[in-house]
Design a protein around this motif. Structure first.
Motif, PDB file in Angstrom:
ATOM      1  N   SER A 255       2.380  -7.243 -11.300  1.00 16.74           N
ATOM      2  CA  SER A 255       1.359  -7.513 -12.316  1.00 16.74           C
ATOM      3  C   SER A 255       1.626  -8.870 -12.963  1.00 16.74           C
ATOM      4  O   SER A 255       2.776  -9.274 -13.144  1.00 16.74           O
ATOM      5  CB  SER A 255       1.359  -6.421 -13.389  1.00 16.74           C
ATOM      6  OG  SER A 255       1.043  -5.168 -12.833  1.00 16.74           O
TER       7      SER A 255
ATOM      8  N   TRP B 233      -8.065  -8.856 -10.396  1.00 18.62           N
ATOM      9  CA  TRP B 233      -7.955  -8.360 -11.765  1.00 18.62           C
ATOM     10  C   TRP B 233      -7.811  -6.845 -11.744  1.00 18.62           C
ATOM     11  O   TRP B 233      -8.398  -6.165 -10.905  1.00 18.62           O
ATOM     12  CB  TRP B 233      -9.185  -8.729 -12.582  1.00 18.62           C
ATOM     13  CG  TRP B 233      -9.382 -10.193 -12.790  1.00 18.62           C
ATOM     14  CD1 TRP B 233     -10.312 -10.991 -12.193  1.00 18.62           C
ATOM     15  CD2 TRP B 233      -8.623 -11.052 -13.656  1.00 18.62           C
ATOM     16  NE1 TRP B 233     -10.177 -12.279 -12.621  1.00 18.62           N
ATOM     17  CE2 TRP B 233      -9.164 -12.361 -13.523  1.00 18.62           C
ATOM     18  CE3 TRP B 233      -7.561 -10.844 -14.526  1.00 18.62           C
ATOM     19  CZ2 TRP B 233      -8.656 -13.438 -14.231  1.00 18.62           C
ATOM     20  CZ3 TRP B 233      -7.054 -11.923 -15.230  1.00 18.62           C
ATOM     21  CH2 TRP B 233      -7.591 -13.205 -15.080  1.00 18.62           C
ATOM     22  N   CYS B 234      -7.037  -6.331 -12.667  1.00 18.88           N
ATOM     23  CA  CYS B 234      -6.964  -4.880 -12.832  1.00 18.88           C
ATOM     24  C   CYS B 234      -8.318  -4.395 -13.330  1.00 18.88           C
ATOM     25  O   CYS B 234      -8.862  -4.943 -14.291  1.00 18.88           O
ATOM     26  CB  CYS B 234      -5.864  -4.507 -13.825  1.00 18.88           C
ATOM     27  SG  CYS B 234      -5.844  -2.753 -14.283  1.00 18.88           S
TER      28      CYS B 234
ATOM     29  N   CYS C 102      -8.253  -4.293 -19.770  1.00 19.35           N
ATOM     30  CA  CYS C 102      -6.980  -4.815 -19.265  1.00 19.35           C
ATOM     31  C   CYS C 102      -7.153  -6.260 -18.804  1.00 19.35           C
ATOM     32  O   CYS C 102      -8.105  -6.576 -18.098  1.00 19.35           O
ATOM     33  CB  CYS C 102      -6.466  -3.951 -18.114  1.00 19.35           C
ATOM     34  SG  CYS C 102      -4.893  -4.540 -17.418  1.00 19.35           S
TER      35      CYS C 102
ATOM     36  N   ILE D 291      -3.247  -8.471 -10.451  1.00 22.87           N
ATOM     37  CA  ILE D 291      -2.296  -7.960  -9.469  1.00 22.87           C
ATOM     38  C   ILE D 291      -2.173  -8.944  -8.320  1.00 22.87           C
ATOM     39  O   ILE D 291      -3.175  -9.384  -7.755  1.00 22.87           O
ATOM     40  CB  ILE D 291      -2.738  -6.588  -8.911  1.00 22.87           C
ATOM     41  CG1 ILE D 291      -2.905  -5.570 -10.047  1.00 22.87           C
ATOM     42  CG2 ILE D 291      -1.743  -6.086  -7.875  1.00 22.87           C
ATOM     43  CD1 ILE D 291      -1.626  -5.202 -10.751  1.00 22.87           C
TER      44      ILE D 291
ATOM     45  N   THR E 292      -0.186   0.222  -9.027  1.00 20.22           N
ATOM     46  CA  THR E 292      -0.206   0.667 -10.425  1.00 20.22           C
ATOM     47  C   THR E 292       0.017  -0.543 -11.306  1.00 20.22           C
ATOM     48  O   THR E 292       1.084  -1.179 -11.251  1.00 20.22           O
ATOM     49  CB  THR E 292       0.881   1.714 -10.698  1.00 20.22           C
ATOM     50  OG1 THR E 292       0.700   2.832  -9.820  1.00 20.22           O
ATOM     51  CG2 THR E 292       0.802   2.199 -12.137  1.00 20.22           C
ATOM     52  N   CYS E 293      -0.968  -0.892 -12.090  1.00 23.38           N
ATOM     53  CA  CYS E 293      -0.861  -2.036 -13.008  1.00 23.38           C
ATOM     54  C   CYS E 293       0.147  -1.721 -14.107  1.00 23.38           C
ATOM     55  O   CYS E 293       0.437  -0.557 -14.400  1.00 23.38           O
ATOM     56  CB  CYS E 293      -2.243  -2.339 -13.596  1.00 23.38           C
ATOM     57  SG  CYS E 293      -2.267  -3.701 -14.790  1.00 23.38           S
TER      58      CYS E 293
ATOM     59  N   TYR F 100      -5.979  -1.420  -4.065  1.00 19.61           N
ATOM     60  CA  TYR F 100      -6.165  -2.871  -4.045  1.00 19.61           C
ATOM     61  C   TYR F 100      -7.199  -3.291  -3.012  1.00 19.61           C
ATOM     62  O   TYR F 100      -7.931  -4.250  -3.212  1.00 19.61           O
ATOM     63  CB  TYR F 100      -4.833  -3.559  -3.757  1.00 19.61           C
ATOM     64  CG  TYR F 100      -4.908  -5.061  -3.789  1.00 19.61           C
ATOM     65  CD1 TYR F 100      -4.723  -5.755  -4.984  1.00 19.61           C
ATOM     66  CD2 TYR F 100      -5.201  -5.792  -2.642  1.00 19.61           C
ATOM     67  CE1 TYR F 100      -4.821  -7.137  -5.022  1.00 19.61           C
ATOM     68  CE2 TYR F 100      -5.293  -7.170  -2.675  1.00 19.61           C
ATOM     69  CZ  TYR F 100      -5.105  -7.837  -3.860  1.00 19.61           C
ATOM     70  OH  TYR F 100      -5.220  -9.198  -3.904  1.00 19.61           O
TER      71      TYR F 100
END
Length: 286
Positions: A41, A191-192, A197, A201, A214-215, A223
């Motif tokens: 992240s 982007w997450c 948020c 990633i 998992t962010c 993804y």
């Protein structure tokens, strides 16, 4: 009882008298080293730092200004290797501009205002540059690869021109587009999708790796397809088909609830399509 020797001991066959034998014995006890994490992240500070590093590297390799380097990276999805390939295959000046001078503007044809140009030599007054860039910024991220206003010219003004003639509001929008383009246009950054948020990633996986990430905010997603849940071991194509099927079934259910009623006897859904309010369920119910 001797715990250190046995007739069926696998290691009796190893010759540890030489270096190769000792290495083989040590390898047999070597712990299994877990593979490094294939994604990470990025916070806002991380993104800006990586972006500035890429710009600096292109500046150093090509000996160009930061404005030129930035435009080249925007044109090549923020991949320095692609910038170098393009540059050395077809080198041409991109964004440098000349000092203000008083000549005729090629847009408004006024002669009293100072004019600017990129290295293409097409002169436009500062007010026309400002309006041209402002409209481009209002139209979205394409302003990052804005070209000279002259019809058919392929030279790019770059952020040096934006800094010189644009209002503060336009500059803020431009640099926000520039910041987000580092993630939006990259093939290995996203982007997450979690609401609110601001993390991104970076995915470094190879073929066969799981796309479940998992962010740092705690949100899990795929993804590859962007599905807002981890769906391993189900592949993305199958998930899309399954989702489409469920959506279709949901639409059918909505229609049935809206336009039919259950038979009081057999509970099958029946539709009124003509006549009065008295409805008779078809055989075998009646």
């Amino acid at each position: 009882m001797d715990f250190y020797s046995s007739d069926d001991d696998d290691y009796d066959e190893l010759d540890v008298s030489d270096e190769a034998g000792r290495a083989e014995l040590l390898d047999s006890f070597a712990p299994i080293i877990p593979r490094h994490k294939i994604y990470r992240s990025l916070k806002q500070e991380d993104i800006k730092k990586l972006q500035q590093t890429d710009i600096s590297n292109v500046c150093n390799v090509l000996s160009v200004s930061r404005s030129v380097a930035c435009t080249l990276l925007c044109q090549n999805r923020w991949m320095p290797s692609s910038v170098y390939d393009t540059w050395f295959d077809r080198h041409r000046p991109i964004v440098e501009f000349k000092n203000p001078q008083t000549k005729i503007c090629n847009i408004c044809y006024e002669t009293g205002n100072k004019t600017l140009s990129t290295q293409c030599g097409h002169l436009f007054c500062i007010d026309c540059w400002k309006s041209y860039i402002s409209v481009s910024i209002e139209n979205g991220p394409d302003c990052l690869t804005l070209r000279c206003p002259e019809l058919g010219c392929k030279f790019n003004p770059g952020f040096d021109m934006v800094d010189l003639v644009s209002s503060q509001d336009d500059k803020n929008k431009y640099y926000q587009y520039l910041y987000r383009s580092y993630i939006d246009s990259s093939p290995n950054r996203k982007w997450c999708p979690a609401p609110g948020c601001d993390f991104a990633i970076v995915f470094d996986g190879v073929e066969g790796d799981s796309f479940d990430v998992t962010c740092d905010c705690g949100f899990k997603f795929c993804y590859n397809c962007g599905f807002n849940e981890s769906h391993s071991p189900l592949d993305c194509d199958t998930l899309v088909k399954w989702t489409d099927k469920n959506n279709c079934e949901a639409a059918n259910t909505d229609w049935i609830l809206a336009y039919t009623k259950p038979c009081p006897k057999c509970k099958r859904s029946i539709e009124k399509n003509q006549g009065g309010n008295l409805m008779t369920c078809p055989p075998p119910c009646n």
